[in-house]
Motif scaffolding. Structure first.
Motif, PDB file in Angstrom:
ATOM      1  N   THR A  61       0.824  -1.208   0.000  1.00  0.00           N
ATOM      2  CA  THR A  61       0.000   0.000   0.000  1.00  0.00           C
ATOM      3  C   THR A  61       0.859   1.259   0.000  1.00  0.00           C
ATOM      4  OG1 THR A  61      -1.768  -1.146   1.187  1.00  0.00           O
ATOM      5  CG2 THR A  61      -1.781   1.255   1.262  1.00  0.00           C
ATOM      6  N   SER A  62       1.916   1.252   0.826  1.00  0.00           N
ATOM      7  CA  SER A  62       2.781   2.424   0.919  1.00  0.00           C
ATOM      8  C   SER A  62       3.451   2.727  -0.415  1.00  0.00           C
ATOM      9  CB  SER A  62       3.844   2.203   1.997  1.00  0.00           C
ATOM     10  OG  SER A  62       4.763   3.275   2.033  1.00  0.00           O
ATOM     11  N   VAL A  63       3.850   1.684  -1.140  1.00  0.00           N
ATOM     12  CA  VAL A  63       4.542   1.882  -2.414  1.00  0.00           C
ATOM     13  C   VAL A  63       3.551   2.208  -3.525  1.00  0.00           C
ATOM     14  CG1 VAL A  63       5.947   0.768  -4.190  1.00  0.00           C
ATOM     15  CG2 VAL A  63       6.484   0.413  -1.773  1.00  0.00           C
ATOM     16  N   MET A  64       2.514   1.390  -3.657  1.00  0.00           N
ATOM     17  CA  MET A  64       1.617   1.501  -4.806  1.00  0.00           C
ATOM     18  C   MET A  64       0.767   2.768  -4.784  1.00  0.00           C
ATOM     19  SD  MET A  64       2.261  -0.894  -6.800  1.00  0.00           S
ATOM     20  CE  MET A  64       3.561  -2.100  -6.627  1.00  0.00           C
ATOM     21  N   GLU A  65       0.413   3.246  -3.589  1.00  0.00           N
ATOM     22  CA  GLU A  65      -0.426   4.445  -3.530  1.00  0.00           C
ATOM     23  C   GLU A  65       0.327   5.703  -3.959  1.00  0.00           C
ATOM     24  OE1 GLU A  65      -2.296   4.920   0.220  1.00  0.00           O
ATOM     25  OE2 GLU A  65      -3.865   3.443  -0.202  1.00  0.00           O
ATOM     26  N   ARG A  66       1.644   5.625  -4.023  1.00  0.00           N
ATOM     27  CA  ARG A  66       2.416   6.795  -4.428  1.00  0.00           C
ATOM     28  C   ARG A  66       2.700   6.823  -5.928  1.00  0.00           C
ATOM     29  NH1 ARG A  66       7.237   7.136  -0.092  1.00  0.00           N
ATOM     30  NH2 ARG A  66       6.566   5.193   0.838  1.00  0.00           N
ATOM     31  N   LEU A  67       2.509   5.695  -6.603  1.00  0.00           N
ATOM     32  CA  LEU A  67       2.761   5.627  -8.039  1.00  0.00           C
ATOM     33  C   LEU A  67       1.592   6.207  -8.827  1.00  0.00           C
ATOM     34  CD1 LEU A  67       4.224   2.015  -8.349  1.00  0.00           C
ATOM     35  CD2 LEU A  67       5.490   4.166  -8.420  1.00  0.00           C
ATOM     36  N   PRO A  68       1.806   6.548 -10.086  1.00  0.00           N
ATOM     37  CA  PRO A  68       0.670   6.947 -10.932  1.00  0.00           C
ATOM     38  C   PRO A  68      -0.329   5.810 -11.054  1.00  0.00           C
ATOM     39  CG  PRO A  68       2.760   7.535 -11.964  1.00  0.00           C
ATOM     40  CD  PRO A  68       3.095   6.691 -10.781  1.00  0.00           C
ATOM     41  N   ALA A  69      -1.544   6.108 -11.477  1.00  0.00           N
ATOM     42  CA  ALA A  69      -2.558   5.084 -11.698  1.00  0.00           C
ATOM     43  C   ALA A  69      -2.060   4.105 -12.756  1.00  0.00           C
ATOM     44  CB  ALA A  69      -3.867   5.733 -12.142  1.00  0.00           C
ATOM     45  N   SER A  70      -2.595   2.880 -12.717  1.00  0.00           N
ATOM     46  CA  SER A  70      -2.140   1.858 -13.660  1.00  0.00           C
ATOM     47  C   SER A  70      -2.318   2.309 -15.105  1.00  0.00           C
ATOM     48  CB  SER A  70      -2.899   0.551 -13.412  1.00  0.00           C
ATOM     49  OG  SER A  70      -4.296   0.730 -13.631  1.00  0.00           O
ATOM     50  N   ALA A  71      -3.442   2.962 -15.410  1.00  0.00           N
ATOM     51  CA  ALA A  71      -3.669   3.421 -16.775  1.00  0.00           C
ATOM     52  C   ALA A  71      -2.665   4.506 -17.170  1.00  0.00           C
ATOM     53  CB  ALA A  71      -5.089   3.943 -16.922  1.00  0.00           C
ATOM     54  N   SER A  72      -2.245   5.329 -16.206  1.00  0.00           N
ATOM     55  CA  SER A  72      -1.236   6.347 -16.498  1.00  0.00           C
ATOM     56  C   SER A  72       0.112   5.699 -16.803  1.00  0.00           C
ATOM     57  CB  SER A  72      -1.095   7.313 -15.325  1.00  0.00           C
ATOM     58  OG  SER A  72      -2.298   8.017 -15.096  1.00  0.00           O
ATOM     59  N   LEU A  73       0.471   4.654 -16.030  1.00  0.00           N
ATOM     60  CA  LEU A  73       1.711   3.932 -16.286  1.00  0.00           C
ATOM     61  C   LEU A  73       1.661   3.220 -17.635  1.00  0.00           C
ATOM     62  CD1 LEU A  73       2.297   2.426 -12.734  1.00  0.00           C
ATOM     63  CD2 LEU A  73       3.759   4.104 -13.871  1.00  0.00           C
ATOM     64  N   ASP A  74       0.505   2.645 -17.945  1.00  0.00           N
ATOM     65  CA  ASP A  74       0.327   1.967 -19.231  1.00  0.00           C
ATOM     66  C   ASP A  74       0.494   2.960 -20.382  1.00  0.00           C
ATOM     67  OD1 ASP A  74      -0.323  -0.139 -20.998  1.00  0.00           O
ATOM     68  OD2 ASP A  74      -2.405   0.529 -21.067  1.00  0.00           O
ATOM     69  N   LYS A  75      -0.108   4.132 -20.238  1.00  0.00           N
ATOM     70  CA  LYS A  75      -0.012   5.161 -21.274  1.00  0.00           C
ATOM     71  C   LYS A  75       1.422   5.668 -21.405  1.00  0.00           C
ATOM     72  CE  LYS A  75      -3.296   8.148 -21.273  1.00  0.00           C
ATOM     73  NZ  LYS A  75      -4.149   9.308 -20.880  1.00  0.00           N
ATOM     74  N   PHE A  76       2.103   5.847 -20.265  1.00  0.00           N
ATOM     75  CA  PHE A  76       3.490   6.308 -20.285  1.00  0.00           C
ATOM     76  C   PHE A  76       4.382   5.317 -21.035  1.00  0.00           C
ATOM     77  CE2 PHE A  76       7.690   5.911 -18.256  1.00  0.00           C
ATOM     78  CZ  PHE A  76       8.220   7.159 -18.541  1.00  0.00           C
ATOM     79  N   SER A  77       4.251   4.034 -20.708  1.00  0.00           N
ATOM     80  CA  SER A  77       5.060   3.010 -21.360  1.00  0.00           C
ATOM     81  C   SER A  77       4.785   2.961 -22.856  1.00  0.00           C
ATOM     82  CB  SER A  77       4.784   1.640 -20.724  1.00  0.00           C
ATOM     83  OG  SER A  77       5.528   0.628 -21.360  1.00  0.00           O
ATOM     84  N   TYR A  78       3.518   3.051 -23.215  1.00  0.00           N
ATOM     85  CA  TYR A  78       3.148   2.998 -24.631  1.00  0.00           C
ATOM     86  C   TYR A  78       3.733   4.189 -25.396  1.00  0.00           C
ATOM     87  CZ  TYR A  78       0.289   3.681 -28.791  1.00  0.00           C
ATOM     88  OH  TYR A  78      -0.127   3.914 -30.071  1.00  0.00           O
TER      89      TYR A  78
END
Length: 358
Positions: A248-265
């Protein structure tokens, strides 16, 4: 020993010193990034205050605007971060610092140290080039130190463009330290001249684009990997699950999954045409050096396999049933092909590209 030889050896020693110095500064940056994640984790009091602030904002009264002869009441707009059409509406996290001032301070220190280490390592690469009087890409040691420099440069360039990617700092610096450690211990090769086949201006064109593409592919691969973790985390929350405190501590600080998916793409799609050019440039160089444009040499074969992998990824992202996790798996497989082409082919497979050992 001639004066020129002594000068070249002196420059080579300076290059080695700068590379080791860069590793020392990268190590300090590594600990600063860890401190950002550790001290950026909000305390119970901080989390409670943040929750109360959000509730107060949500209950804030409507806005009253005075107009000629009366008043108009406007509802306070609700801010929602939409990840993607048809996806979960999940806001991006605050970043590695967790929204904490102390964490943000350590993060800024980490970035400053990264800039310093980048400058020192870049100077080491330039000194290596001056010592051999050519582009510093004649063997795997030189390729490694240049690759890590470019990878950090890509990260810093994205930060300079105001992209919220400081969460990339810790995994990036970790792998850069591993890369440089491997370079100075296993892959180190003394300064030497190139074989005749490499004396061509195509060395500057083909190899430089290959290094840049690999650095950008690495950034995209980290985004795809973190997307898989964040997507699993969001799915667990959506189904009523309770992730552990660390997750929870790590994942709540990252961008949303869709944002990460868009960034990678976006990262992979942007560099794919350049990778296509890299393969074409290599074929032209092969025609000049060996009298044939394509011979299914192991390096050529795996470069083409990598191209096919990323082409499949881009096609998957455009196909409804293959978006998301399936496409991310393909992106990671494609990057694994690039890594094997980089390390595996050079170390374990012999071919026309095996000129300088490692």
């Amino acid at each position: 020993m001639t004066l020129a030889t002594a000068t070249n050896e002196h420059l080579a020693n300076i290059s080695n010193t700068l590379i080791y110095s860069a590793m020392a500064v990268y190590t300090l940056a590594f600990f600063a990034y860890i401190a950002e994640w550790l001290f950026g984790s909000r305390s119970k009091v901080g989390r409670t205050a943040a929750a109360l602030t959000q509730k107060t904002a949500a209950k804030a009264p409507a806005v009253t605007v005075k107009s000629a002869g009366g008043t108009a009441v406007l509802d306070r707009p609700q801010v929602v971060t939409r990840s993607a059409p048809g996806a979960r509406d999940v806001p991006d996290g605050p970043g590695a610092h967790g929204g904490d001032e102390q964490g943000d301070l350590y993060g800024r220190i980490a970035v400053s140290l990264t800039v310093l280490a980048f400058a020192v390592e870049a100077a080491g690469v330039v000194a290596r080039a001056l010592s051999v009087q050519r582009a510093p890409w004649g063997n795997m040691y030189e390729f490694n130190i240049t690759f890590s420099t470019v990878a950090v440069g890509v990260y810093l360039a994205l930060l300079a463009l105001k992209k919220n990617i400081r969460w990339l700092g810790l995994p990036l610096i970790t792998t850069v330290l591993l890369d440089l450690g491997l370079a100075v211990t296993v892959l180190y090769t003394a300064s030497d001249q190139l074989v005749p086949a490499l004396h061509s201006y195509w060395l500057y064109i083909h190899v430089s684009t290959a290094i840049f593409c690999g650095a950008v592919f690495y950034v995209g691969a980290v985004g795809a990997l973190l997307y898989l973790f964040k997507d699993s985390y969001e799915n667990k929350l959506a189904t009523g699950g309770q992730p552990g405190r660390f997750a929870t501590s790590v994942m709540e600080r990252l961008p949303a999954s869709a944002s990460l998916d868009k960034f990678s793409y976006r990262v992979n799609a942007a560099v794919f045409p350049l990778w296509t050019f890299t393969i074409i440039a290599g074929a032209i160089w092969a025609g000049d050096a060996w009298g044939r444009y394509w011979g299914w040499d192991p390096k050529e074969t795996w470069a083409f396999i990598t191209w096919v992998g990323y082409a499949c990824y881009l096609h998957a992202r455009a196909t409804a049933g293959w978006k998301g996790r399936k496409a991310a798996y393909i992106a990671l497989i494609a990057f694994a092909c690039w890594l094997f082409n980089y390390y595996g082919v050079n170390i374990f497979v012999s071919g026309k590209h095996s000129y300088a050992g490692v």
